[in-house]
Design a protein around this motif. Structure first.
Motif, short mmCIF file in Angstrom:
data_model
loop_
_atom_site.label_atom_id
_atom_site.label_comp_id
_atom_site.label_asym_id
_atom_site.label_seq_id
_atom_site.Cartn_x
_atom_site.Cartn_y
_atom_site.Cartn_z
N ARG A 86 -1.37 -3.61 -89.55
CA ARG A 86 -1.42 -2.87 -89.99
C ARG A 86 -2.62 -1.90 -90.80
O ARG A 86 -3.73 -2.11 -91.46
N PHE A 87 -2.43 -0.38 -90.21
CA PHE A 87 -4.19 0.05 -90.12
C PHE A 87 -3.08 1.65 -90.53
O PHE A 87 -2.25 2.19 -90.62
N VAL A 88 -4.70 2.20 -91.48
CA VAL A 88 -4.62 3.01 -92.23
C VAL A 88 -5.48 4.04 -90.98
O VAL A 88 -5.93 3.52 -90.06
N HIS A 89 -4.22 5.49 -90.52
CA HIS A 89 -4.64 6.43 -89.10
C HIS A 89 -5.95 6.47 -89.30
O HIS A 89 -6.20 7.17 -89.71
N THR A 90 -6.45 6.42 -88.35
CA THR A 90 -7.92 7.51 -88.27
C THR A 90 -7.40 8.74 -88.01
O THR A 90 -5.74 9.13 -87.55
N GLU A 95 -7.45 11.76 -85.60
CA GLU A 95 -7.41 11.45 -84.28
C GLU A 95 -6.12 11.22 -83.99
O GLU A 95 -5.50 11.46 -83.20
N GLN A 96 -5.53 9.94 -84.42
CA GLN A 96 -4.38 8.75 -84.17
C GLN A 96 -3.17 9.87 -85.38
O GLN A 96 -2.44 10.08 -84.69
N GLU A 97 -3.92 10.48 -86.79
CA GLU A 97 -2.98 11.18 -87.35
C GLU A 97 -2.27 12.04 -86.59
O GLU A 97 -1.02 12.62 -86.85
N GLY A 157 -6.73 9.50 -74.00
CA GLY A 157 -7.50 8.77 -75.18
C GLY A 157 -9.04 7.31 -74.47
O GLY A 157 -7.98 6.86 -74.08
N VAL A 158 -9.28 7.48 -74.80
CA VAL A 158 -10.56 6.96 -74.23
C VAL A 158 -10.33 4.92 -74.23
O VAL A 158 -9.79 4.66 -75.37
N THR A 159 -10.78 4.17 -73.80
CA THR A 159 -9.93 2.82 -74.15
C THR A 159 -10.41 2.58 -75.84
O THR A 159 -12.14 2.78 -76.43
N GLY A 160 -9.79 1.91 -75.93
CA GLY A 160 -10.29 0.84 -77.71
C GLY A 160 -10.11 2.21 -78.21
O GLY A 160 -11.07 2.49 -79.51
N SER A 161 -9.56 3.71 -78.12
CA SER A 161 -9.21 4.62 -78.99
C SER A 161 -7.58 4.54 -79.87
O SER A 161 -7.33 4.94 -81.11
N LYS A 191 -4.48 3.35 -79.07
CA LYS A 191 -3.72 4.13 -78.34
C LYS A 191 -1.99 4.37 -78.51
O LYS A 191 -1.39 4.20 -78.76
N THR A 192 -2.20 2.58 -78.60
CA THR A 192 -1.09 1.73 -79.04
C THR A 192 -0.52 1.61 -80.31
O THR A 192 0.38 1.87 -80.74
N GLU A 193 -1.74 1.65 -81.59
CA GLU A 193 -1.31 2.44 -82.49
C GLU A 193 -0.48 3.32 -82.80
O GLU A 193 0.73 3.37 -83.15
P1 ADP Z 1 -6.35 1.36 -76.21
O1 ADP Z 1 -5.03 1.08 -75.68
O2 ADP Z 1 -6.24 2.71 -76.36
O3 ADP Z 1 -7.64 1.52 -75.13
P2 ADP Z 1 -5.81 -0.05 -78.66
O4 ADP Z 1 -4.45 0.22 -78.68
O5 ADP Z 1 -6.58 -1.36 -78.06
O6 ADP Z 1 -6.91 0.53 -77.82
O7 ADP Z 1 -7.27 -0.69 -79.91
C1 ADP Z 1 -8.70 -0.65 -80.17
C2 ADP Z 1 -8.35 -1.56 -81.48
O8 ADP Z 1 -8.09 -0.89 -82.72
C3 ADP Z 1 -7.45 -3.12 -81.36
O9 ADP Z 1 -7.97 -3.88 -82.19
C4 ADP Z 1 -6.51 -2.39 -82.66
O10 ADP Z 1 -5.90 -3.20 -82.92
C5 ADP Z 1 -7.37 -1.82 -83.00
N1 ADP Z 1 -6.81 -0.33 -83.89
C6 ADP Z 1 -6.38 0.60 -83.52
N2 ADP Z 1 -5.65 1.20 -84.69
C7 ADP Z 1 -6.72 1.13 -85.58
C8 ADP Z 1 -6.76 1.53 -86.74
N3 ADP Z 1 -6.00 3.10 -87.05
N4 ADP Z 1 -7.89 0.42 -87.72
C9 ADP Z 1 -8.12 -0.01 -87.24
N5 ADP Z 1 -7.69 -0.60 -86.39
C10 ADP Z 1 -7.43 0.00 -84.82
#
Ligand code: ADP
Ligand code: ZN
Ligand code: ZN
Length: 733
Positions: A196-200, A202-204, A222-226, A228-230
Motif C-alpha cells: 500500500r503506498f502513500v500516493h505521490t 502527481e498520483q493524487e 505517465g512516464v514508465t515507472g510513474s 499508473k497501475t496504482e
Molecule cells: P507504470 O505503470 O507507470 O510504469 P508502475 O505502476 O509499474 O508504473 O509503478 C512503478 C513502481 O512504483 C511499482 O513498483 C509500484 O509498485 C511502485 N509505486 C507505485 N506508486 C507508488 C507510491 N505512491 N509510492 C511508492 N511506490 C509506488
C-alpha cells in the motif's frame, strides 16, 4: 408473445432471424439464449426482441423449446452494443453476440460443476438415534456427530471418512438430506505481498481530477515507472465503494503474473480474470462470477471489454496505444470505440493510459475531445535511464561487423562485473523485411507514399502496402552504389550464441515465441531471471512490457530500425513507443539505468526525441507530418478486402465493387485523397486469392462514406467470396 430469435449457424453470410412463439409456461426475456426447432434440428439462438405480433400467421410459427441458461446471458446494454457494432463495423449479429459470451458456453461443452452436499435432516433426533444404535456402530455415531458439529459437508468427504455404504444407507433412511450447489473453478494465483503506498502528489492530482458518475474520456500520460497501475487501482477502489463495477484492460502480452497478483491482492474475490491462459472451465466460471455479481472487477485482454457487468463505474485501458486493441480478424472491431460506447451508456469515465499515447489519442486531448492527465516523473524520484544512440554504420567503418557495438560490449562487461542484470531486446513483430544499405543506411521507400517498401521473397519484389506499387528488388544501393544492400534480421538464438562465447559463466536466458510455447513458460523464464545474478535476458516484444526487475541496470536495443521501417504510417510512432517501453525496464528501483540503442540511422528524429523522452516534441513533429500527408487522425484509411478460392470471382467482385464506388468517388472527389483497386500485397493466403480497394478520405465524411460502402459491398457477399471492410487496419499485407 413472440420472440425474435437469431439462430446461431456458422458459415452463413447473413443473419438468420426468425419469429418463434414463447410458450406461456416459459420465462423468456430479451437476451435469453434459447433452444429452438430449426428444420428438423434443434439449435441454439438468442432472443433479441420480444413483441406482441408476428407478421407471419401463427400456424407458420414454431414454439421455443426451452431457455438454455437460468439467467439472461445478453444484458440489455449488450443488445444495444450489438446494434452499434453492426452499424459501425457491418458485422453479423450472431458474430457480435458470440463475442459477448465465453465460447465454451455456446457449444454447451462447459457447464457449472455441481457438488453434492449432505446435512442432517431437520427431524433427526440424536437421542433416539443413539438409543437405536448397535454398540459397535462407532463409525455411524461419528458420522452423525461430525455433521452435528459441521452442519454441512460435501458427500465425497463423508464417503471417504465414514464409508460410502453408510452414507448411502443414511440418505435412504432419511437421516441425511442432500442438496447440490455450484462449485467454482478458479485460476490459480500465487501469494504476493500486498503493498500500500502513500500516493505521490502527481498520483493524487490525477485521481482527484477524474469525476465519477460522468461520461468523459481521460488520457493518462505517465512516464514508465510513474505509478499508473496504482492510480488505476485507487480509481477502481473508489468505484467499488459506490457499489459499481469496473473493467480494466491490458494488452495480452503484459498480462503478466505481476499485474494479476497486484489486482488479486488488492481486490481479492472481487476480481475476475479473463485471458487466454485460462482453461475453458475457468473462463466460464470467471465469466459467470461477473454475470451474477460475485465479482465486480473484470481484468483482462481486449475481449474483456465485453465483460457481462452491470452498473459500470469506470473503464480503464492501459497501454492504450497498443495495436492488440484492434481486432484484425472477423469480427473486426476497435476496443476503444466499444469502451467508449459502454462508458457513455453507463455514464462513467473512460481512462486511457500510456507512457506513449497514440498520436490520434493525444490529438484528441489537443482538440478538447479527451482530458489530459499527466504523471511526468517516476515514483522513485530517479531520472529516466540515459539512452545512448550508437551509430552502427560507423562501427562497420571501424571494422566491427558484429551484432554488438563496442559501447554495448563495454556496458555488458561492466554490468556482469557488478553482478547486475541486462535485458537485450530484438524487434520481431510482423517480421516484415525492408531493404537497407549497410554502407550508407539508405532504405527503399515508395515514391508515392513515403513509407518503407516491404520485400516479398517469393516474387523477389519490393511492394508498397499503401498503394500496391511494385518495385524491382535492389542489388545495388541507389545512393552510394554499394552492393552491401540486403534484407534480413538478426535472430534471438544468434544473439544468445554470441553472448555465450563472451560470457561462458553467465546465465543467458531467451524469451521469444519459440521458448514460450508451453503453459507457464513465460513465468518460469522470468522467475529464473529475477533470482539470477548476473544474468542476461534476450527477448522480443515479450520482454518490453510491464516487468519490474529492480536489478536491471542495462538495456540494449539491438536492432532499433526494425520497428522503424515497417510499411506503416504508424511505424515511427510504434518505434517511439517501443524504445520508451524497453528503456523503461532499466533503473526501476534504486539503481541508475543505462540504455544502448543501436541504429543505422542515428539522425532519425524518432531516436532524437525518444532518447530525451520528449514525447511532446515527437508528437508535434509527427502530427504536422500527418496533416500535410493526409494520414490519420486527419484522414480515414479504409480497405475493402475481397478473397476467394476462385481467382476469377475475386477479380470480378472487386471490379464490380470498384465500379459501384466510382460514382461515390466522383461525387465526393474533394473528400478523397486516395482511391484505387489492386491485388493485395500478399496475393494469396490459405489458398484464397486476395484483391483490395484502398482509400483514404477526409475524417469529417467518415460515417457517411462508410455507410455507403457497406451498402455496396453487401450486394456482393456470397458463400464463395468473402468481403471485409477494414477501417484503419493495423496491417495492410
Ligand atoms: P507504470 O505503470 O507507470 O510504469 P508502475 O505502476 O509499474 O508504473 O509503478 C512503478 C513502481 O512504483 C511499482 O513498483 C509500484 O509498485 C511502485 N509505486 C507505485 N506508486 C507508488 C507510491 N505512491 N509510492 C511508492 N511506490 C509506488
Ligand atoms: Zn548505400
Ligand atoms: Zn505507395
Amino acid at each position: 408473445m413472440i420472440a425474435e430469435v437469431i439462430v446461431d449457424i456458422l458459415n452463413s453470410e447473413t443473419d438468420k432471424v426468425f419469429d418463434y412463439i414463447i410458450p406461456t409456461n416459459l420465462k423468456i426475456e430479451e437476451g435469453t439464449r434459447v433452444l429452438v426447432p430449426f428444420g428438423n434440428r434443434k439449435i441454439e439462438g438468442y432472443v433479441i426482441k420480444i413483441k406482441e405480433h408476428s407478421s407471419l400467421s401463427s400456424d407458420k410459427l414454431k414454439e421455443i423449446i426451452k431457455p438454455i441458461d437460468d439467467f439472461v446471458a445478453i444484458l440489455p446494454e449488450m443488445l444495444k452494443l450489438k446494434d452499434y457494432m453492426i452499424k459501425r463495423y457491418n458485422l453479423r449479429a450472431s458474430d457480435v453476440l458470440r463475442l459477448f459470451i465465453p465460447s465454451e458456453m455456446r457449444t454447451g461443452k462447459v457447464k457449472p460443476v455441481l457438488k453434492t452436499y449432505c446435512r442432517l435432516n431437520k427431524e433427526f433426533d440424536l437421542n433416539a438415534f443413539a438409543l437405536s444404535l448397535k454398540k459397535n456402530a462407532t463409525k455411524q455415531m461419528e458420522l452423525v456427530l461430525f455433521l452435528r458439529d459441521n452442519e454441512i459437508s460435501d458427500i465425497s468427504t463423508l464417503n471417504k471418512e465414514f464409508g460410502t455404504q453408510t452414507v448411502k444407507k443414511f440418505i435412504s433412511l432419511g437421516i441425511l438430506s442432500t442438496f447440490q450447489e455450484e462449485y467454482e473453478r478458479k485460476p490459480e494465483t500465487l501469494e504476493h505481498k500486498c503493498e500500500r503506498f502513500v500516493h505521490t502528489v502527481e498520483q493524487e492530482r490525477a485521481i482527484n481530477s477524474i469525476k465519477q458518475d460522468k461520461y468523459e474520456t481521460y488520457l493518462l500520460h505517465g512516464v514508465t515507472g510513474s505509478g499508473k497501475t496504482e492510480v488505476y487501482m485507487s480509481l477502481i477502489e473508489n468505484v467499488l465503494y459506490t457499489g459499481k463495477s469496473a473493467i480494466m484492460l491490458v494488452p495480452e502480452i503484459s498480462l503478466t503474473p505481476q499485474i494479476m497478483f497486484n489486482f488479486k491482492n488488492r481486490f481479492g474475490e472481487n476480481v475476475a480474470l479473463l485471458h487466454s491462459g485460462l482453461s475453458a472451465g475457468e473462463r466460464y466460471d470467471e465469466w459467470r462470477r461477473l454475470r451474477n455479481g460475485k465479482a465486480k472487477v473484470a481484468v483482462g485482454a481486449r475481449s474483456a471489454i465485453f465483460a457481462p457487468l452491470e452498473n459500470i463505474g469506470i473503464i480503464i485501458i492501459d497501454e492504450e496505444h497498443d495495436s492488440s486493441y484492434s481486432s484484425e480478424s472477423n469480427p473486426r472491431y476497435k476496443t476503444i470505440e466499444v469502451a467508449d460506447f459502454r462508458a457513455k451508456y453507463n455514464s462513467c469515465p473512460l481512462i486511457l493510459g500510456s507512457a506513449t499515447p497514440s498520436i490520434s489519442s493525444y490529438y484528441n486531448t489537443q482538440i478538447g475531445k479527451y482530458k489530459l492527465l499527466e504523471l511526468p516523473t517516476r515514483v522513485n524520484g530517479k531520472d529516466m535511464p540515459k539512452i545512448q544512440i550508437v551509430d552502427m554504420l560507423s562501427e562497420i567503418r571501424n571494422g566491427n561487423n558484429g551484432i554488438f557495438s563496442s559501447a554495448l560490449k563495454d556496458e555488458l562487461y561492466s554490468c556482469v562485473e557488478q553482478n547486475k542484470q541486462t535485458m537485450l531486446f530484438l524487434n520481431r513483430r510482423g517480421y516484415t523485411s525492408f531493404m537497407m544499405c549497410r554502407n550508407c543506411g539508405y532504405v527503399a521507400k515508395c515514391s508515392d507514399c513515403d513509407v518503407s517498401l516491404v520485400y516479398h521473397k517469393v516474387e523477389d519484389k519490393l511492394k508498397c502496402h499503401y498503394c500496391g506499387k511494385r518495385f524491382k528488388a535492389l542489388t545495388k544501393c541507389p545512393q552510394c552504389g554499394s552492393a552491401e544492400i540486403k534484407q534480413g534480421a538478426i535472430g534471438t538464438q544468434r544473439v544468445v550464441d554470441e553472448l555465450k562465447d563472451m560470457f561462458p559463466d553467465v546465465k543467458i536466458l531467451r524469451m521469444d515465441n519459440d521458448t514460450t510455447q508451453n503453459k507457464n513458460a513465460h513465468q518460469k523464464i522470468l522467475e529464473e531471471f529475477s533470482i539470477t545474478h548476473p544474468a542476461i535476458l534476450v527477448g522480443t516484444q515479450m520482454i518490453a512490457k510491464g516487468h519490474d526487475f529492480p536489478d536491471v541496470t542495462l538495456v540494449g536495443i539491438i536492432d532499433a530500425d526494425q520497428s522503424l521501417y515497417q510499411s506503416d504510417y504508424r511505424s515511427t510512432e510504434r518505434a517511439f513507443a517501443l524504445i520508451t517501453q524497453v528503456s523503461g525496464r532499466a533503473g526501476r528501483k534504486n539503481l541508475e539505468g543505462n540504455v544502448i540503442l543501436q541504429t543505422y540511422n542515428p539522425r532519425h528524429y524518432v531516436y532524437k526525441f525518444a532518447a530525451n523522452y520528449n514525447y511532446k516534441a515527437f508528437y508535434e513533429k509527427e502530427i504536422n507530418l500527418r496533416e500535410t500527408t493526409k494520414f490519420p487522425p486527419f484522414a480515414t484509411i479504409l480497405r475493402i478486402l475481397v478473397s476467394s478460392e476462385k481467382e476469377e470471382l475475386a477479380r470480378e467482385t472487386i471490379r464490380k465493387i470498384y465500379n459501384d464506388l466510382a460514382d461515390l468517388y466522383n461525387e465526393e472527389k474533394e473528400s478523397f485523397y486516395y482511391f484505387n483497386a489492386m491485388k493485395s500485397p500478399v496475393g494469396r493466403i490459405k489458398n484464397k486469392i486476395r484483391y483490395q480497394i484502398l482509400m483514404r478520405f477526409t475524417k469529417s465524411k467518415e460515417n457517411d462514406i462508410i455507410e455507403k460502402i457497406y451498402r455496396v459491398t453487401d450486394n456482393y457477399k456470397s458463400a464463395k467470396v468473402s468481403i471485409f471492410v477494414e477501417i484503419d487496419p493495423q496491417s495492410l499485407s
